[in-house]
Design an enzyme around this catalytic site. Structure first.
Site, mmCIF file in Angstrom:
data_model
loop_
_atom_site.group_PDB
_atom_site.id
_atom_site.type_symbol
_atom_site.label_atom_id
_atom_site.label_comp_id
_atom_site.label_asym_id
_atom_site.label_seq_id
_atom_site.Cartn_x
_atom_site.Cartn_y
_atom_site.Cartn_z
ATOM 1 N N HIS A 270 0.800 -1.146 0.066
ATOM 2 C CA HIS A 270 -0.113 -0.109 -0.112
ATOM 3 C C HIS A 270 0.858 1.121 -0.017
ATOM 4 O O HIS A 270 1.241 1.724 -1.115
ATOM 5 C CB HIS A 270 -0.960 0.227 1.262
ATOM 6 N N GLU A 285 0.243 -5.026 3.804
ATOM 7 C CA GLU A 285 -0.803 -5.221 4.582
ATOM 8 C C GLU A 285 -0.896 -6.480 5.244
ATOM 9 O O GLU A 285 -1.459 -6.730 6.010
ATOM 10 C CB GLU A 285 -2.240 -4.865 3.656
#
Length: 313
Positions: A270, A285
Protein backbone atom coordinates in the site's frame (compact mmCIF):
# COMPACT_ATOMS: atom_id res chain seq x y z
CA UNK A 1 13.59 -10.87 7.46
CA UNK A 2 12.88 -11.94 3.88
CA UNK A 3 15.29 -10.73 1.20
CA UNK A 4 15.90 -10.61 -2.52
CA UNK A 5 18.88 -8.83 -4.07
CA UNK A 6 17.15 -5.44 -4.03
CA UNK A 7 14.29 -5.88 -1.53
CA UNK A 8 14.23 -6.75 2.17
CA UNK A 9 11.07 -7.32 4.19
CA UNK A 10 10.81 -6.67 7.93
CA UNK A 11 7.92 -8.20 9.84
CA UNK A 12 6.35 -5.59 12.15
CA UNK A 13 3.12 -7.34 13.24
CA UNK A 14 1.07 -10.46 12.63
CA UNK A 15 -0.93 -10.87 9.43
CA UNK A 16 -4.06 -9.34 10.96
CA UNK A 17 -2.53 -5.93 11.85
CA UNK A 18 -2.68 -4.40 8.39
CA UNK A 19 0.25 -2.01 7.78
CA UNK A 20 -1.26 0.54 5.42
CA UNK A 21 0.57 3.89 5.14
CA UNK A 22 4.14 4.88 5.96
CA UNK A 23 6.16 8.07 6.31
CA UNK A 24 9.53 9.24 7.57
CA UNK A 25 9.29 11.11 10.87
CA UNK A 26 11.34 14.08 12.07
CA UNK A 27 13.17 11.70 14.44
CA UNK A 28 14.69 9.71 11.58
CA UNK A 29 12.35 6.76 12.14
CA UNK A 30 9.71 5.20 9.93
CA UNK A 31 6.15 5.65 11.18
CA UNK A 32 3.29 3.54 9.87
CA UNK A 33 -0.38 2.81 10.46
CA UNK A 34 -1.94 -0.56 11.23
CA UNK A 35 -5.43 -0.08 9.87
CA UNK A 36 -6.97 -3.33 11.12
CA UNK A 37 -5.55 -3.48 14.65
CA UNK A 38 -5.83 0.27 15.36
CA UNK A 39 -2.15 0.95 16.04
CA UNK A 40 0.62 3.35 15.10
CA UNK A 41 4.02 1.78 14.55
CA UNK A 42 7.55 3.11 14.64
CA UNK A 43 10.62 1.44 13.17
CA UNK A 44 14.23 2.51 13.26
CA UNK A 45 15.96 0.45 10.57
CA UNK A 46 18.00 -2.23 12.30
CA UNK A 47 15.96 -2.16 15.52
CA UNK A 48 12.76 -3.80 16.72
CA UNK A 49 9.45 -2.03 15.91
CA UNK A 50 7.33 -0.43 18.60
CA UNK A 51 3.54 -0.22 18.40
CA UNK A 52 1.21 2.27 20.10
CA UNK A 53 -2.35 1.04 20.59
CA UNK A 54 -5.25 3.35 19.72
CA UNK A 55 -8.94 2.50 19.83
CA UNK A 56 -8.88 -0.90 18.07
CA UNK A 57 -11.77 0.14 15.83
CA UNK A 58 -10.41 3.57 14.87
CA UNK A 59 -8.95 2.53 11.52
CA UNK A 60 -5.78 4.67 11.34
CA UNK A 61 -5.12 5.07 7.65
CA UNK A 62 -2.72 7.67 6.21
CA UNK A 63 0.08 9.25 8.28
CA UNK A 64 2.38 12.20 7.64
CA UNK A 65 4.97 14.32 9.40
CA UNK A 66 3.45 17.55 10.70
CA UNK A 67 4.95 21.04 10.88
CA UNK A 68 5.09 20.80 14.69
CA UNK A 69 7.50 17.88 14.97
CA UNK A 70 4.71 15.33 15.54
CA UNK A 71 3.06 12.76 13.26
CA UNK A 72 -0.54 13.30 12.14
CA UNK A 73 -2.89 10.62 10.85
CA UNK A 74 -6.46 10.01 9.80
CA UNK A 75 -8.77 7.68 11.71
CA UNK A 76 -11.04 6.50 8.93
CA UNK A 77 -13.53 4.57 11.03
CA UNK A 78 -13.49 6.88 14.07
CA UNK A 79 -13.89 10.02 11.90
CA UNK A 80 -11.06 11.81 13.70
CA UNK A 81 -7.65 13.30 13.03
CA UNK A 82 -4.97 11.88 15.30
CA UNK A 83 -1.62 13.21 16.44
CA UNK A 84 1.29 11.31 17.98
CA UNK A 85 4.51 12.83 19.25
CA UNK A 86 7.84 11.17 18.67
CA UNK A 87 7.69 10.21 22.37
CA UNK A 88 4.46 8.31 21.74
CA UNK A 89 1.90 10.72 23.25
CA UNK A 90 -1.41 10.49 21.38
CA UNK A 91 -4.21 13.03 21.04
CA UNK A 92 -7.17 13.25 18.70
CA UNK A 93 -9.55 15.78 17.18
CA UNK A 94 -13.17 15.10 16.31
CA UNK A 95 -14.35 16.49 12.98
CA UNK A 96 -17.40 18.73 12.47
CA UNK A 97 -19.04 16.50 9.86
CA UNK A 98 -20.24 13.17 11.23
CA UNK A 99 -19.32 9.93 9.45
CA UNK A 100 -17.04 11.81 7.06
CA UNK A 101 -14.42 9.05 6.60
CA UNK A 102 -11.12 10.98 6.64
CA UNK A 103 -8.49 9.27 4.50
CA UNK A 104 -5.58 11.25 3.01
CA UNK A 105 -3.57 13.78 5.02
CA UNK A 106 -0.54 15.94 4.28
CA UNK A 107 1.22 18.98 5.69
CA UNK A 108 0.45 22.07 3.65
CA UNK A 109 2.55 25.09 2.62
CA UNK A 110 0.60 27.22 5.12
CA UNK A 111 1.71 25.39 8.28
CA UNK A 112 -1.55 23.44 8.65
CA UNK A 113 -2.56 19.85 7.88
CA UNK A 114 -4.95 19.18 5.00
CA UNK A 115 -7.05 16.03 4.70
CA UNK A 116 -9.79 14.46 2.60
CA UNK A 117 -13.24 13.36 3.75
CA UNK A 118 -14.17 10.46 1.49
CA UNK A 119 -17.79 10.15 2.59
CA UNK A 120 -18.57 13.87 2.81
CA UNK A 121 -17.20 15.30 -0.45
CA UNK A 122 -15.02 17.73 1.47
CA UNK A 123 -11.40 18.68 1.98
CA UNK A 124 -10.50 19.68 5.51
CA UNK A 125 -7.82 21.85 7.08
CA UNK A 126 -6.68 21.47 10.67
CA UNK A 127 -4.23 23.73 12.46
CA UNK A 128 -1.74 22.33 14.93
CA UNK A 129 -3.95 23.54 17.79
CA UNK A 130 -6.91 21.56 16.45
CA UNK A 131 -9.01 24.22 14.68
CA UNK A 132 -10.82 22.62 11.72
CA UNK A 133 -12.24 24.14 8.54
CA UNK A 134 -14.04 22.07 5.91
CA UNK A 135 -14.37 22.99 2.24
CA UNK A 136 -17.14 21.35 0.15
CA UNK A 137 -16.17 20.00 -3.25
CA UNK A 138 -17.97 21.03 -6.46
CA UNK A 139 -18.77 17.33 -7.11
CA UNK A 140 -20.96 14.88 -5.23
CA UNK A 141 -20.01 11.26 -4.72
CA UNK A 142 -16.43 12.18 -5.62
CA UNK A 143 -14.70 10.10 -2.90
CA UNK A 144 -11.68 12.41 -2.40
CA UNK A 145 -8.76 10.16 -1.54
CA UNK A 146 -5.04 10.98 -1.30
CA UNK A 147 -3.73 14.52 -0.91
CA UNK A 148 -0.29 16.09 -1.35
CA UNK A 149 1.30 19.52 -1.01
CA UNK A 150 2.48 21.67 -3.87
CA UNK A 151 4.32 24.98 -3.59
CA UNK A 152 1.23 27.06 -2.90
CA UNK A 153 -1.70 24.62 -2.90
CA UNK A 154 -2.81 21.07 -2.18
CA UNK A 155 -3.51 18.46 -4.84
CA UNK A 156 -5.89 15.57 -4.28
CA UNK A 157 -7.52 12.74 -6.19
CA UNK A 158 -11.27 12.31 -6.55
CA UNK A 159 -11.51 8.57 -7.00
CA UNK A 160 -15.12 8.32 -8.11
CA UNK A 161 -15.22 11.59 -10.05
CA UNK A 162 -12.23 10.65 -12.23
CA UNK A 163 -10.52 13.97 -11.55
CA UNK A 164 -7.62 15.72 -9.89
CA UNK A 165 -8.46 18.55 -7.54
CA UNK A 166 -6.44 21.57 -6.49
CA UNK A 167 -7.27 23.60 -3.42
CA UNK A 168 -5.46 26.83 -2.64
CA UNK A 169 -4.64 27.84 0.90
CA UNK A 170 -7.56 30.25 0.57
CA UNK A 171 -9.94 27.31 0.01
CA UNK A 172 -10.52 27.91 -3.70
CA UNK A 173 -10.97 24.61 -5.53
CA UNK A 174 -10.35 23.81 -9.19
CA UNK A 175 -11.09 20.49 -10.88
CA UNK A 176 -9.05 18.82 -13.64
CA UNK A 177 -10.68 16.02 -15.63
CA UNK A 178 -8.62 12.96 -16.51
CA UNK A 179 -8.48 11.69 -20.10
CA UNK A 180 -9.27 8.06 -19.24
CA UNK A 181 -12.85 7.37 -18.17
CA UNK A 182 -13.29 5.49 -14.88
CA UNK A 183 -9.54 5.51 -14.13
CA UNK A 184 -10.28 5.77 -10.36
CA UNK A 185 -7.25 7.83 -9.25
CA UNK A 186 -6.01 7.16 -5.69
CA UNK A 187 -2.41 8.07 -4.83
CA UNK A 188 -0.93 11.50 -5.53
CA UNK A 189 2.38 13.27 -4.96
CA UNK A 190 4.07 16.45 -6.15
CA UNK A 191 7.63 16.28 -7.48
CA UNK A 192 10.45 18.79 -7.16
CA UNK A 193 9.56 20.22 -10.59
CA UNK A 194 5.96 20.76 -9.38
CA UNK A 195 4.63 18.00 -11.60
CA UNK A 196 1.74 16.09 -10.03
CA UNK A 197 2.03 12.30 -10.22
CA UNK A 198 -0.99 10.10 -9.53
CA UNK A 199 -2.05 6.48 -9.75
CA UNK A 200 -5.04 5.20 -11.71
CA UNK A 201 -5.93 2.04 -9.86
CA UNK A 202 -8.70 0.91 -12.21
CA UNK A 203 -6.86 1.74 -15.46
CA UNK A 204 -3.40 0.37 -14.65
CA UNK A 205 -1.76 3.69 -15.43
CA UNK A 206 0.46 6.28 -13.78
CA UNK A 207 -0.51 9.85 -14.57
CA UNK A 208 1.55 13.03 -14.58
CA UNK A 209 0.35 16.61 -14.77
CA UNK A 210 3.03 19.16 -15.61
CA UNK A 211 2.86 22.74 -14.30
CA UNK A 212 1.63 23.94 -17.71
CA UNK A 213 -1.47 21.75 -17.34
CA UNK A 214 -0.55 18.88 -19.64
CA UNK A 215 -1.75 15.49 -18.36
CA UNK A 216 -0.12 12.30 -19.65
CA UNK A 217 -1.24 8.83 -18.58
CA UNK A 218 1.41 6.11 -18.84
CA UNK A 219 0.09 2.54 -19.15
CA UNK A 220 1.87 0.01 -16.96
CA UNK A 221 3.25 -3.23 -18.42
CA UNK A 222 0.68 -5.10 -16.31
CA UNK A 223 -2.60 -3.23 -16.72
CA UNK A 224 -4.17 -5.31 -13.91
CA UNK A 225 -1.52 -4.23 -11.38
CA UNK A 226 -3.84 -1.82 -9.52
CA UNK A 227 -1.30 0.93 -8.68
CA UNK A 228 -2.14 2.43 -5.31
CA UNK A 229 0.30 4.88 -3.67
CA UNK A 230 3.02 7.07 -5.17
CA UNK A 231 5.94 9.18 -3.95
CA UNK A 232 8.93 10.90 -5.57
CA UNK A 233 12.61 10.70 -4.73
CA UNK A 234 15.27 13.41 -4.76
CA UNK A 235 15.96 12.82 -8.47
CA UNK A 236 12.31 13.34 -9.42
CA UNK A 237 11.61 9.68 -10.16
CA UNK A 238 8.14 8.58 -9.08
CA UNK A 239 7.86 5.31 -7.14
CA UNK A 240 4.57 3.48 -6.76
CA UNK A 241 3.05 0.32 -5.34
CA UNK A 242 1.22 -2.28 -7.42
CA UNK A 243 -1.29 -3.61 -4.93
CA UNK A 244 -2.73 -6.18 -7.32
CA UNK A 245 0.59 -7.40 -8.73
CA UNK A 246 2.79 -7.55 -5.61
CA UNK A 247 5.40 -5.17 -6.96
CA UNK A 248 7.04 -1.79 -6.44
CA UNK A 249 7.63 0.25 -9.56
CA UNK A 250 9.29 3.45 -10.69
CA UNK A 251 8.62 5.80 -13.58
CA UNK A 252 10.72 8.64 -14.93
CA UNK A 253 9.46 11.78 -16.62
CA UNK A 254 10.05 10.24 -20.07
CA UNK A 255 7.76 7.32 -19.23
CA UNK A 256 10.33 4.60 -18.51
CA UNK A 257 8.78 2.14 -16.07
CA UNK A 258 10.76 -0.37 -13.99
CA UNK A 259 9.04 -2.86 -11.69
CA UNK A 260 10.42 -5.06 -8.91
CA UNK A 261 8.74 -8.13 -7.48
CA UNK A 262 8.33 -8.33 -3.72
CA UNK A 263 9.75 -11.46 -2.02
CA UNK A 264 6.53 -12.62 -0.34
CA UNK A 265 3.61 -13.51 -2.64
CA UNK A 266 0.34 -11.58 -2.25
CA UNK A 267 1.82 -9.18 0.33
CA UNK A 268 -0.57 -6.32 -0.62
CA UNK A 269 1.72 -3.27 -0.88
CA UNK A 270 0.00 0.00 0.00
CA UNK A 271 1.80 3.14 1.20
CA UNK A 272 5.30 4.09 0.05
CA UNK A 273 7.85 6.67 1.21
CA UNK A 274 11.51 7.58 0.89
CA UNK A 275 13.05 6.45 4.16
CA UNK A 276 15.69 8.14 6.31
CA UNK A 277 18.30 5.89 4.66
CA UNK A 278 17.36 6.97 1.13
CA UNK A 279 15.70 3.64 0.34
CA UNK A 280 12.08 3.17 -0.68
CA UNK A 281 9.92 1.75 2.13
CA UNK A 282 6.52 0.20 1.52
CA UNK A 283 3.82 -0.93 3.95
CA UNK A 284 2.61 -4.46 3.24
CA UNK A 285 -0.86 -5.16 4.55
CA UNK A 286 0.08 -8.75 5.38
CA UNK A 287 2.31 -7.57 8.26
CA UNK A 288 5.67 -6.24 7.07
CA UNK A 289 7.56 -3.26 5.74
CA UNK A 290 9.56 -3.71 2.55
CA UNK A 291 12.80 -1.85 1.88
CA UNK A 292 13.90 -1.41 -1.72
CA UNK A 293 17.50 -0.31 -2.17
CA UNK A 294 17.51 1.92 -5.28
CA UNK A 295 21.20 1.26 -5.95
CA UNK A 296 20.74 -2.51 -5.87
CA UNK A 297 17.50 -2.12 -7.82
CA UNK A 298 19.34 -0.20 -10.55
CA UNK A 299 21.97 -2.94 -10.70
CA UNK A 300 19.37 -5.67 -11.11
CA UNK A 301 17.21 -3.44 -13.38
CA UNK A 302 14.04 -5.41 -12.66
CA UNK A 303 11.61 -5.46 -15.54
CA UNK A 304 12.01 -2.31 -17.65
CA UNK A 305 9.34 -1.00 -19.99
CA UNK A 306 9.26 2.22 -21.98
CA UNK A 307 5.68 3.40 -22.27
CA UNK A 308 4.15 5.18 -25.18
CA UNK A 309 3.05 8.70 -24.45
CA UNK A 310 -0.31 7.42 -23.26
CA UNK A 311 -3.21 9.84 -23.42
CA UNK A 312 -1.95 13.43 -23.40
CA UNK A 313 -4.38 16.25 -22.73
Amino acid sequence: MTRTQAVEEYVVCDRTGGPYAITTGPDGALWFTLVHSGQIGRLVPGQEPTLRQLDPDSGPTVICAGPDGALWFTEYRAHRIGRITTAGEVSGFALPTAQCGPFGIAAGPDGALWFTETAADRVGRITTDGSVTEYPLPRTGAFPSAIAAGEDAMWFTMNQANTLGRIGVDGHITVHELPTVDAAPVGVTVGRDNSVWFTEIAAGRIGRRTPDGRITEHPLPDRSARPHAVTTDADGTAWFTEWGANRVGSITADGTVTVHDLPTPASEPHGITVGPDGALWTALETGALARLDPVAAAATTGSVHRTEQGNPS
